[in-house]
Design an enzyme around this catalytic site. Structure first.
Site, PDB file in Angstrom:
ATOM      1  N   ASP A 427       0.853  -1.188   0.000  1.00 55.32           N
ATOM      2  CA  ASP A 427       0.000   0.000   0.000  1.00 55.32           C
ATOM      3  C   ASP A 427       0.893   1.243   0.000  1.00 55.32           C
ATOM      4  O   ASP A 427       1.575   1.518   0.992  1.00 55.32           O
ATOM      5  CB  ASP A 427      -0.888  -0.055   1.258  1.00 55.32           C
ATOM      6  CG  ASP A 427      -1.905   1.074   1.306  1.00 55.32           C
ATOM      7  OD1 ASP A 427      -1.707   2.087   0.594  1.00 55.32           O
ATOM      8  OD2 ASP A 427      -2.876   0.941   2.076  1.00 55.32           O
ATOM      9  N   HIS A 428       0.856   1.967  -1.100  1.00 55.61           N
ATOM     10  CA  HIS A 428       1.760   3.103  -1.235  1.00 55.61           C
ATOM     11  C   HIS A 428       1.371   4.265  -0.324  1.00 55.61           C
ATOM     12  O   HIS A 428       2.121   5.233  -0.175  1.00 55.61           O
ATOM     13  CB  HIS A 428       1.781   3.569  -2.697  1.00 55.61           C
ATOM     14  CG  HIS A 428       3.061   4.232  -3.104  1.00 55.61           C
ATOM     15  ND1 HIS A 428       3.971   4.754  -2.203  1.00 55.61           N
ATOM     16  CD2 HIS A 428       3.588   4.466  -4.326  1.00 55.61           C
ATOM     17  CE1 HIS A 428       4.995   5.279  -2.852  1.00 55.61           C
ATOM     18  NE2 HIS A 428       4.792   5.114  -4.149  1.00 55.61           N
ATOM     19  N   ARG A 429       0.217   4.183   0.299  1.00 53.52           N
ATOM     20  CA  ARG A 429      -0.139   5.241   1.251  1.00 53.52           C
ATOM     21  C   ARG A 429       0.718   5.145   2.506  1.00 53.52           C
ATOM     22  O   ARG A 429       0.933   6.131   3.194  1.00 53.52           O
ATOM     23  CB  ARG A 429      -1.622   5.124   1.644  1.00 53.52           C
ATOM     24  CG  ARG A 429      -2.594   5.339   0.501  1.00 53.52           C
ATOM     25  CD  ARG A 429      -4.010   5.056   0.943  1.00 53.52           C
ATOM     26  NE  ARG A 429      -4.156   3.683   1.440  1.00 53.52           N
ATOM     27  CZ  ARG A 429      -5.258   3.198   1.980  1.00 53.52           C
ATOM     28  NH1 ARG A 429      -6.327   3.968   2.105  1.00 53.52           N
ATOM     29  NH2 ARG A 429      -5.322   1.952   2.388  1.00 53.52           N
TER      30      ARG A 429
END
Lengths: 457, 230
Positions: A427-429
């Site tokens: 998850d790039h968040r």
């Protein structure tokens, strides 16, 4: 009013498909008279009415899949509103359902209208009880990220309605901010009986630019087709995957691990120990789970969850690793709890046991809950690379490809080594590419040297 | 299109195909009535009288059988009380139907395991050792399916029925049934011929009727003790 919930049908059985209704809305039904038939994988069940009265509501249509604990009917028995665990109400012959409900049932709220601060339903024994709601309403709540048991219902017997869920999502404790609401967090809609596809498509298109939803063409006009309803595990997988892909910006990091030494060690141990049931097949997965656990301790971002409504990152201090298992009926993810406290031997045995139960369809639901990280292995089926979908709300998933002998350069020499392709989707968040590179680098280090893994046990 | 339980069949069914009908389950009806009356477990074992296709209570005949072939051969298509996929039965099959009291409508998984265990012990007692339970409800011998079972659960009763392949016409299964839409893991995609076995194929020469009588005698005391009342 008496709200009747689908009873527990047996270990490992989480749902049933409605086959037939023996009653119609408004019809009088006697206590113990057949109410409906549901079917599980191998069994059919005729469920009797726990009360005499008039059928005020039916919890689904023929063909609907109802989860254990979900509302299946509301019986107007002329008494005050009640919601009860059906399993308790029908468990003991000779003990009337009325007695059961009176002594054990949760009292459903009487007050109509929204109540965002409502406490979850509490029973006299202090345990939390599920709110009565139709399957479609529960699905809506899941899609909106709403805990339906925290929503006060305005329907008969305190039943939670779709409107209650929408209202709670908009006003409740998990309500998005005003800016967010105006931006991307508008309540999703589902297609049900009273909402046309056109309405649904128009709403979806209004929230996602360029999205064009149209009914599928009539494929049968072009040739023979076979139509199969989306059911059970397949439907759950569909929901999980769409939710994950819609909510999580996926990024993938790929690398290769040299597992030559590990494979020599593993295969020699397997040959030596044979079919020791206390250790299982000693698959590569058990070693990878241990290596991932060590990696997660060093990189807590990958053992976290992001709460988009509270805008918080939840770092978990426990390590429950799921592994994807192909059951023939669809994908399930058994979870090994507390992998930091277990040896490779224990993990291996647990994998064998849970994979077997999953394939047989008897894995208890609790063994599929609480995962913090998932591993999927397509290696036995072949494949050099894959892009796995994150098992939301986890943050990352590791894909294992097929171990193959490949020529590589070591100290200026071309040598043949056993190479395991790895793909980390994350998850790039929460994490960036550099975090992923360090995490996978640690995995490779662990997997390249069995001695390091043994230190972890 | 809906079938006799009012359930959508999913696939389009060509006109002229028969809808399944309730099977000739008179013996089962009598068992259910008797156990409902006095709460004593009962069972019956008998060779199936005719060739027939039988689908589960919620089964879809258009997906699980070849209705056009069944119709052309005048083979009846029945619907049973319990769940599960379609089977072909003939006089080479032993039907073993058991009804036991069990409170509530749950505990299906335990009921399968407990009753299958009794059937396996009874089979061993009549000279068929080595039978195992595989998947949720199958009885297997040397990795091949020897029998399939289903359950119908209603308040206070478990109806269990298993069909044992003693000397069946395995060719009929290929003729009337396509590969099932779902299968246990241990089947591993095997075709009917490679997946199924029979007592005759495993070297048991006895007549179906004889095995049935001995099995009933071995099973009766086990069932009378109600293995579900642990």
């Amino acid at each position: 009013m008496y709200t009747f919930l689908l009873p527990d049908l047996g270990e490992g059985i989480a749902e049933g498909e409605i086959l037939k209704w023996h009653v119609e809305p408004g019809q009088e039904v006697g206590e113990d008279a057949p109410l409906l038939d549901v079917e599980t994988d191998k069994a059919a069940v005729t469920i009797p009415s726990p009360r005499a009265g008039k059928v005020a509501e039916m919890g689904g249509k023929v063909g609907d899949v109802v989860n254990v604990g979900e509302m299946i009917a509301v019986i107007d028995d002329g008494r005050a509103a009640e919601a009860t665990q059906a399993a308790e109400a029908v468990a003991t012959p000779g003990e009337s359902a009325a007695e059961d409900a009176d002594t054990r049932a949760a009292t459903a709220p009487q007050r109509p209208g929204p109540a965002p601060q409502a406490e979850p339903v509490a029973a006299t024994d202090g345990k939390r009880r599920p709110r009565p709601a139709a399957p479609a309403t529960r699905r809506l709540a899941r899609e909106l990220g709403v805990d339906i048991n925290a929503v006060e219902g305005s329907g008969p017997a305190g039943r939670v309605t779709p409107e209650d869920v929408h209202r709670f999502a908009a006003e409740g404790p998990f309500a998005p901010t005003a800016e967010a609401d105006a931006d991307t967090h508008a309540p999703a809609k589902t297609v049900d009986d009273d909402q046309s596809f056109a309405e649904f498509a128009a709403h979806a298109a209004s929230t996602i630019p360029f999205l064009e939803l149209e009914p599928l063409p009539d494929f049968a006009a072009d040739g023979p087709v076979e139509i199969e309803p989306l059911r059970s595990i397949r439907r759950k997988v569909a929901r999980k995957m769409v939710t994950s892909m819609a909510l999580v910006p996926h990024v993938a990091h790929m690398d290769d691990a040299d597992v030559t030494a590990l494979e020599e060690f593993r295969l020699s141990q397997r040959a030596e120990r044979g079919d020791d049931p206390g250790i299982g097949k000693l698959t590569l997965m058990s070693f990878v789970i241990k290596a991932v656990t060590a990696g997660l301790r060093a990189a807590p971002s990958f053992n976290a969850s992001l709460d988009p409504f509270k805008e918080e990152i939840v770092y978990k201090k426990y390590y429950n690793i799921g592994f994807a298992a192909d059951t023939g009926r669809g994908l399930v993810v058994p979870v090994i709890q507390g992998t930091d406290r277990k040896s490779i031997r224990e993990i291996s045995a647990e994998i064998a046991e849970k994979a077997g139960l999953a394939r047989e369809g008897t894995l208890p639901a609790e063994d599929m809950r609480g995962g913090t990280f998932t591993i999927t292995n397509v290696g036995p089926l072949g494949g050099t690379a894959m892009l796995p979908t994150i098992n939301y709300p986890e943050v990352a998933i590791l894909g294992m490809g097929k171990v193959q002998e490949k020529p590589v350069v070591r100290d200026g020499e071309i040598v043949i080594r056993k190479i395991l392709p790895l793909t980390l989707a994350f998850d790039h968040r929460i994490a960036d590419g550099a975090d992923a590179a360090r995490f996978v680098g640690e995995l490779i280090r662990q997997l390249s040297d069995p001695n390091l893994l043994l230190l972890e046990t | 299109m809906t079938d006799t339980v009012g359930r959508s069949t999913g696939a389009q069914a060509p006109a002229g195909r028969p809808d399944p009908v309730a099977g000739p389950w008179d013996l089962d009806d009598a068992l259910l009535a008797a156990v409902h009356e006095d709460g004593r477990p009962r069972g019956v074992v008998y060779p199936h009288p005719t060739l027939a296709a039988v689908i589960g209570r919620g089964g879809d005949p258009w997906r699980e059988t070849r209705p056009d072939v069944l119709a052309a051969d005048a083979v009846p298509l029945y619907r049973r009380r319990g769940g599960g996929c379609a089977v072909i039965v003939d006089p080479g099959n032993l039907v073993c139907s058991l009804v036991l009291p069990l409170a509530g409508v749950g505990e299906i998984t335990r009921a399968f395991a407990s009753i299958s265990r009794e059937v396996i012990h009874a089979l061993a007692a009549v000279g068929v050792p080595g039978v195992q339970q595989s998947g949720v409800s199958d009885l297997t011998l040397a990795g091949r399916k020897l029998g399939g079972s289903c359950i119908w659960r209603t308040r206070g009763l478990v109806y269990y029925s298993t069909t044992l392949l003693v000397d069946p016409d395995l060719d009929a299964i290929d003729r009337y049934l396509p590969h099932p839409p779902r299968e246990p893991e241990y089947r591993r995609g095997r075709a009917h011929r490679d997946f199924l076995t029979s007592l005759r194929a495993e070297g048991h020469p006895d007549r179906v009727e004889d095995i049935g009588q001995r099995l009933m005698a071995a099973l009766a005391p086990r069932i009378a003790a109600n293995p579900l009342q642990d």
